[in-house]
Design a protein around this motif. Structure first.
Motif, PDB file in Angstrom:
ATOM      1  N   SER A 175       0.820  -1.217   0.000  1.00 22.38           N
ATOM      2  CA  SER A 175       0.000   0.000   0.000  1.00 22.38           C
ATOM      3  C   SER A 175       0.857   1.273   0.000  1.00 22.38           C
ATOM      4  N   LYS A 176       2.118   1.161   0.402  1.00 22.25           N
ATOM      5  CA  LYS A 176       2.983   2.331   0.473  1.00 22.25           C
ATOM      6  C   LYS A 176       3.893   2.464  -0.745  1.00 22.25           C
ATOM      7  N   ALA A 177       3.976   1.399  -1.532  1.00 20.82           N
ATOM      8  CA  ALA A 177       4.914   1.409  -2.659  1.00 20.82           C
ATOM      9  C   ALA A 177       4.272   2.018  -3.906  1.00 20.82           C
ATOM     10  N   ASN A 178       5.067   2.730  -4.707  1.00 19.57           N
ATOM     11  CA  ASN A 178       4.549   3.318  -5.937  1.00 19.57           C
ATOM     12  C   ASN A 178       4.977   2.562  -7.184  1.00 19.57           C
ATOM     13  N   SER A 179       5.728   1.469  -7.031  1.00 18.33           N
ATOM     14  CA  SER A 179       6.145   0.631  -8.151  1.00 18.33           C
ATOM     15  C   SER A 179       6.650  -0.692  -7.590  1.00 18.33           C
ATOM     16  N   PHE A 180       6.885  -1.657  -8.481  1.00 13.49           N
ATOM     17  CA  PHE A 180       7.405  -2.936  -8.020  1.00 13.49           C
ATOM     18  C   PHE A 180       8.810  -2.778  -7.446  1.00 13.49           C
ATOM     19  N   VAL A 181       9.620  -1.935  -8.083  1.00 16.41           N
ATOM     20  CA  VAL A 181      10.977  -1.717  -7.575  1.00 16.41           C
ATOM     21  C   VAL A 181      10.923  -1.125  -6.170  1.00 16.41           C
ATOM     22  N   ASP A 182      10.057  -0.149  -5.989  1.00 21.33           N
ATOM     23  CA  ASP A 182       9.914   0.459  -4.670  1.00 21.33           C
ATOM     24  C   ASP A 182       9.408  -0.569  -3.655  1.00 21.33           C
ATOM     25  N   TYR A 183       8.493  -1.424  -4.086  1.00 21.40           N
ATOM     26  CA  TYR A 183       7.971  -2.474  -3.208  1.00 21.40           C
ATOM     27  C   TYR A 183       9.093  -3.394  -2.730  1.00 21.40           C
ATOM     28  N   VAL A 184       9.924  -3.845  -3.653  1.00 18.19           N
ATOM     29  CA  VAL A 184      11.014  -4.757  -3.301  1.00 18.19           C
ATOM     30  C   VAL A 184      12.006  -4.073  -2.364  1.00 18.19           C
ATOM     31  N   ARG A 185      12.326  -2.814  -2.636  1.00 18.55           N
ATOM     32  CA  ARG A 185      13.270  -2.084  -1.771  1.00 18.55           C
ATOM     33  C   ARG A 185      12.713  -1.979  -0.345  1.00 18.55           C
ATOM     34  N   ARG A 186      11.469  -1.626  -0.245  1.00 15.11           N
ATOM     35  CA  ARG A 186      10.847  -1.507   1.080  1.00 15.11           C
ATOM     36  C   ARG A 186      10.821  -2.864   1.804  1.00 15.11           C
ATOM     37  N   ALA A 187      10.503  -3.926   1.039  1.00 12.48           N
ATOM     38  CA  ALA A 187      10.436  -5.256   1.644  1.00 12.48           C
ATOM     39  C   ALA A 187      11.808  -5.715   2.133  1.00 12.48           C
ATOM     40  N   LEU A 188      12.845  -5.466   1.347  1.00 12.17           N
ATOM     41  CA  LEU A 188      14.194  -5.872   1.755  1.00 12.17           C
ATOM     42  C   LEU A 188      14.630  -5.129   3.011  1.00 12.17           C
ATOM     43  N   ARG A 189      14.283  -3.848   3.090  1.00 12.82           N
ATOM     44  CA  ARG A 189      14.614  -3.098   4.315  1.00 12.82           C
ATOM     45  C   ARG A 189      13.844  -3.631   5.513  1.00 12.82           C
ATOM     46  N   ARG A 190      12.571  -3.993   5.285  1.00 13.35           N
ATOM     47  CA  ARG A 190      11.764  -4.540   6.377  1.00 13.35           C
ATOM     48  C   ARG A 190      12.353  -5.864   6.870  1.00 13.35           C
ATOM     49  N   LEU A 191      12.879  -6.650   5.942  1.00 14.89           N
ATOM     50  CA  LEU A 191      13.469  -7.950   6.292  1.00 14.89           C
ATOM     51  C   LEU A 191      14.936  -7.840   6.702  1.00 14.89           C
ATOM     52  N   GLU A 192      15.464  -6.604   6.687  1.00 17.45           N
ATOM     53  CA  GLU A 192      16.855  -6.341   7.087  1.00 17.45           C
ATOM     54  C   GLU A 192      17.840  -7.133   6.224  1.00 17.45           C
ATOM     55  N   LEU A 193      17.613  -7.086   4.910  1.00 16.60           N
ATOM     56  CA  LEU A 193      18.492  -7.752   3.949  1.00 16.60           C
ATOM     57  C   LEU A 193      19.254  -6.724   3.127  1.00 16.60           C
ATOM     58  N   ASP A 194      20.364  -7.132   2.577  1.00 16.99           N
ATOM     59  CA  ASP A 194      21.270  -6.243   1.843  1.00 16.99           C
ATOM     60  C   ASP A 194      20.663  -5.877   0.482  1.00 16.99           C
ATOM     61  N   GLU A 195      20.310  -4.605   0.320  1.00 20.22           N
ATOM     62  CA  GLU A 195      19.723  -4.145  -0.941  1.00 20.22           C
ATOM     63  C   GLU A 195      20.732  -4.088  -2.079  1.00 20.22           C
ATOM     64  N   SER A 196      21.984  -3.933  -1.765  1.00 19.51           N
ATOM     65  CA  SER A 196      22.996  -3.685  -2.796  1.00 19.51           C
ATOM     66  C   SER A 196      23.220  -4.881  -3.720  1.00 19.51           C
ATOM     67  N   LYS A 197      22.697  -6.033  -3.353  1.00 24.55           N
ATOM     68  CA  LYS A 197      22.858  -7.202  -4.215  1.00 24.55           C
ATOM     69  C   LYS A 197      22.140  -7.051  -5.546  1.00 24.55           C
ATOM     70  N   LEU A 198      21.152  -6.171  -5.599  1.00 23.08           N
ATOM     71  CA  LEU A 198      20.319  -6.030  -6.792  1.00 23.08           C
ATOM     72  C   LEU A 198      20.241  -4.574  -7.222  1.00 23.08           C
ATOM     73  N   SER A 199      20.392  -4.345  -8.520  1.00 23.07           N
ATOM     74  CA  SER A 199      20.140  -3.014  -9.066  1.00 23.07           C
ATOM     75  C   SER A 199      18.652  -2.878  -9.366  1.00 23.07           C
ATOM     76  N   ASP A 200      18.220  -1.658  -9.637  1.00 22.66           N
ATOM     77  CA  ASP A 200      16.813  -1.451  -9.986  1.00 22.66           C
ATOM     78  C   ASP A 200      16.446  -2.204 -11.255  1.00 22.66           C
ATOM     79  N   ASP A 201      17.383  -2.264 -12.216  1.00 23.73           N
ATOM     80  CA  ASP A 201      17.113  -2.981 -13.465  1.00 23.73           C
ATOM     81  C   ASP A 201      16.944  -4.475 -13.212  1.00 23.73           C
ATOM     82  N   ASP A 202      17.744  -5.024 -12.275  1.00 23.93           N
ATOM     83  CA  ASP A 202      17.600  -6.444 -11.942  1.00 23.93           C
ATOM     84  C   ASP A 202      16.212  -6.727 -11.370  1.00 23.93           C
ATOM     85  N   VAL A 203      15.772  -5.845 -10.488  1.00 23.39           N
ATOM     86  CA  VAL A 203      14.461  -6.027  -9.870  1.00 23.39           C
ATOM     87  C   VAL A 203      13.363  -5.937 -10.921  1.00 23.39           C
ATOM     88  N   GLN A 204      13.466  -4.947 -11.813  1.00 26.78           N
ATOM     89  CA  GLN A 204      12.445  -4.766 -12.837  1.00 26.78           C
ATOM     90  C   GLN A 204      12.411  -5.950 -13.802  1.00 26.78           C
TER      91      GLN A 204
END
Length: 588
Positions: free
Chosen positions: A489-518
């Motif tokens: 409900s807070k995300a404005n795109s799938f990339v934003d959703y994944v970033r928020r979820a990874l932070r919530r799960l306390e996982l390293d975001e740097s493993k993936l670029s935005d293009d990888d997520v998309q």
């Protein structure tokens, strides 16, 4: 046995039919949506394209009448309920949908309507055909409840009043009474002495205050109604009568309610309404009156509910505090005299609860529960069977996913003592039957609402399933139950959703670029139709799983030797209230 009642043997035969159907189809309901892509659920269970499933859903929902199934025809086609006997994959969607309809409660033909139940109760009561006596003018529930709650309370309260009249009792015990809507209406409209028991002190305190204000409205409404009937013309409206009551700062009626402003609490109440706008029914109620009672009934809407903790786990101080509050409330009721008809009590209720320790004035009573969650519904039936002071029961359960299952492999130790919510009947316990948590979660889906255009929120489910693929590919094995919270409900795109979820799960975001997520989104997006079709299958199976749970409860009552009547009854309109079935029982 009263008329229109099914025997134990007939109920067991229906259970056998539903069991046979679910033994073939339950694996679909137990497939976790989060693991839809990681476990390749579509290809594991389906041998048809998703478009065929979705088109069959539409065509079957338009058909009228009950389907027929013949075992010899199933054997000749090499399928069982649409599944190939060799591969166990779905090959005939129409056969599956027709079988699901046949194995739902309406298809099995074991339920009474509310009108049929009332006719049975009135026709066999001490005064055959006599209607239930209400106190003076009828309260209009639409004036102070949303349409869903109004429909539930009004429909159920008349049944409860009929049960009380049939058993010649004046007391009602409302288990899991919550905010006290049903309890207050039973006491104000039918003059019954109601004890509302809830584990949340916030709910019981709010219910007591709400009941006080409803009594005030009741007096004003009836005064207004009498004046209209006597004079044949309009007088002061009920809300005008109510606003005019102001005896003093220290009196019981010292609050003056204004009309025309909406507080934050009222907005919260409107926002928390459990009625979907797509199925909200318009009422003829005065908007001013409705606004007035939103204010009057929103005492505790923004306060968090207390957790449901058994008394054995409470601290000594908390047990003493609750005991003191209940004693004080009883003393207030006694000092107020017979006019006090509703007593909210705070207690965690189980099948082993001693009611006489909670209610000193307890006499023979009817036990009721309106949308009691999880194990509280079967506990209500166990209490009814075990306690001689309970003459009748009317229980409407909900939240099947919160039921404990005795024979589920992951069941807790408390289930080893035979006190689990499912199965309740000895018939199913002898078979060690269990559904599984995901199947019980599926049982909460509302087929009628989905069939009338209130679709499933597919994009959020799709996002979560693709996120699970990312977690598997880049972060090792990850349990599907790991919660990411309300990220969609807070995300404005799938990339934003994944970033928020990874932070919530306390996982390293740097493993993936935005293009990888998309890229993950773009790869699985063409397969979103598979998930949609698969979830529609789950929705179709939901009434069958719910049916087995409710048949188990009815079978439990049928197994008892001292009941004169027991039945499943459709009390509510499923579009307004999807959990619409009540288990009703009367002792000899």
């Amino acid at each position: 046995m009263l008329s229109a009642e099914y025997s134990l043997t007939e109920i067991q035969r229906r259970i056998d039919e539903v069991q046979r159907f679910l033994s073939v189809t339950l694996s679909i309901a137990n497939a976790h949506t989060v693991e839809f892509y990681t476990h390749d659920a579509w290809n594991r269970f389906m041998a048809v394209p998703p478009q065929q499933v979705l088109s069959t859903v539409g065509s079957c929902s338009d058909q009228q009448g009950e389907p027929e199934h013949k075992a010899n025809e199933l054997e000749q086609t090499g399928t069982t309920f649409g599944f190939c006997n060799d591969t166990n994959r779905l090959v005939d969607t129409r056969e599956l949908f027709q079988a699901a309809k046949a194995h739902s409660l309406p298809g099995l033909g074991v339920c009474m309507s509310r009108d049929e139940l009332l006719q049975v109760l009135r026709g066999s009561g001490p005064e055959s055909g006599a209607p239930v006596a209400a106190i003076d003018a009828e309260l209009v529930t639409d004036d102070f409840m949303n349409s869903k709650k109004s429909h539930e309370v009004k429909s159920m309260s008349e049944v409860v009043a009929c049960l009380a009249q049939r058993c010649r009792v004046k007391q009602v015990i409302d288990v899991g009474s919550g905010k006290g809507y049903l309890s207050s209406f039973l006491s104000l409209q039918y003059g019954l002495r109601v004890y509302g028991i809830d584990s949340s002190s916030t709910n019981t305190h709010g219910a007591q205050e709400r009941n006080r204000k409803m009594k005030k409205f009741s007096r004003a409404y009836r005064k207004h109604n009498k004046a209209v009937m006597a004079q044949g013309e309009a007088t002061l409206s009920p809300q005008e009568e109510l606003v005019d009551v102001k005896p003093g700062l220290d009196g019981d009626d010292d609050v003056v309610y204004g009309v025309g402003t909406v507080s934050q609490e009222e907005e919260a109440l409107i926002g928390l309404s459990d009625v979907n706008p797509a199925v909200e029914r318009h009422s003829e109620s005065n908007p001013d009156t409705e606004e007035l009672f939103l204010s009057a009934l929103s005492v505790d809407v923004i306060q968090p509910a207390s957790p449901r903790v058994p008394s054995s786990q409470l601290s000594a101080e908390e047990r003493e505090r609750r005991k003191r509050e209940n004693l004080e409330r009883k003393a207030q009721n006694r000092s107020a005299g017979a006019s006090v008809m509703f007593s909210p009590l705070t207690s965690y209720v189980t099948a082993e609860t001693e009611l006489r320790e909670l209610i000193n004035e307890l006499e023979d009573a009817v036990m009721v529960g309106l949308h009691t969650c999880g194990d509280l519904a079967p506990s209500t039936l166990r209490m009814f069977v075990a306690k001689p002071e309970l003459a009748a029961v009317c229980s409407v359960g909900c939240c099947y996913h919160l039921l404990s299952e005795e024979f589920e492999p992951a069941a807790g130790q408390e289930c080893s003592r035979g006190l689990c919510g499912f199965p309740l009947s000895q018939y199913l316990r002898d078979r060690s039957w269990f559904c599984g948590r995901n199947a019980r979660m599926s049982a909460c889906l509302a087929l009628e609402r989905v069939s009338h255009g209130q679709g499933i929120q597919m994009e959020s489910l799709f996002y979560r399933a693709v996120l699970h693929v990312i977690l598997r590919d880049h972060y090792g094995c990850f349990k599907s139950e790991k919660r990411v919270g309300n990220v969609y409900s807070k995300a404005n795109s799938f990339v934003d959703y994944v970033r928020r979820a990874l932070r919530r799960l306390e996982l390293d975001e740097s493993k993936l670029s935005d293009d990888d997520v998309q890229d993950y989104h773009d790869t699985y997006r063409p397969r979103m139709g598979e998930m949609h079709a698969f979830n529609m299958l789950k929705v179709t199976l939901a009434p069958c799983i719910e049916g087995l749970i409710l048949l188990d409860r009815l079978c439990y009552l049928k197994e008892q030797g001292d009941l004169s009547f027991s039945a499943l009854v459709q009390l509510f309109d499923p579009l307004l209230s999807p959990r619409c079935y009540a288990v009703v029982g009367l002792k000899s």
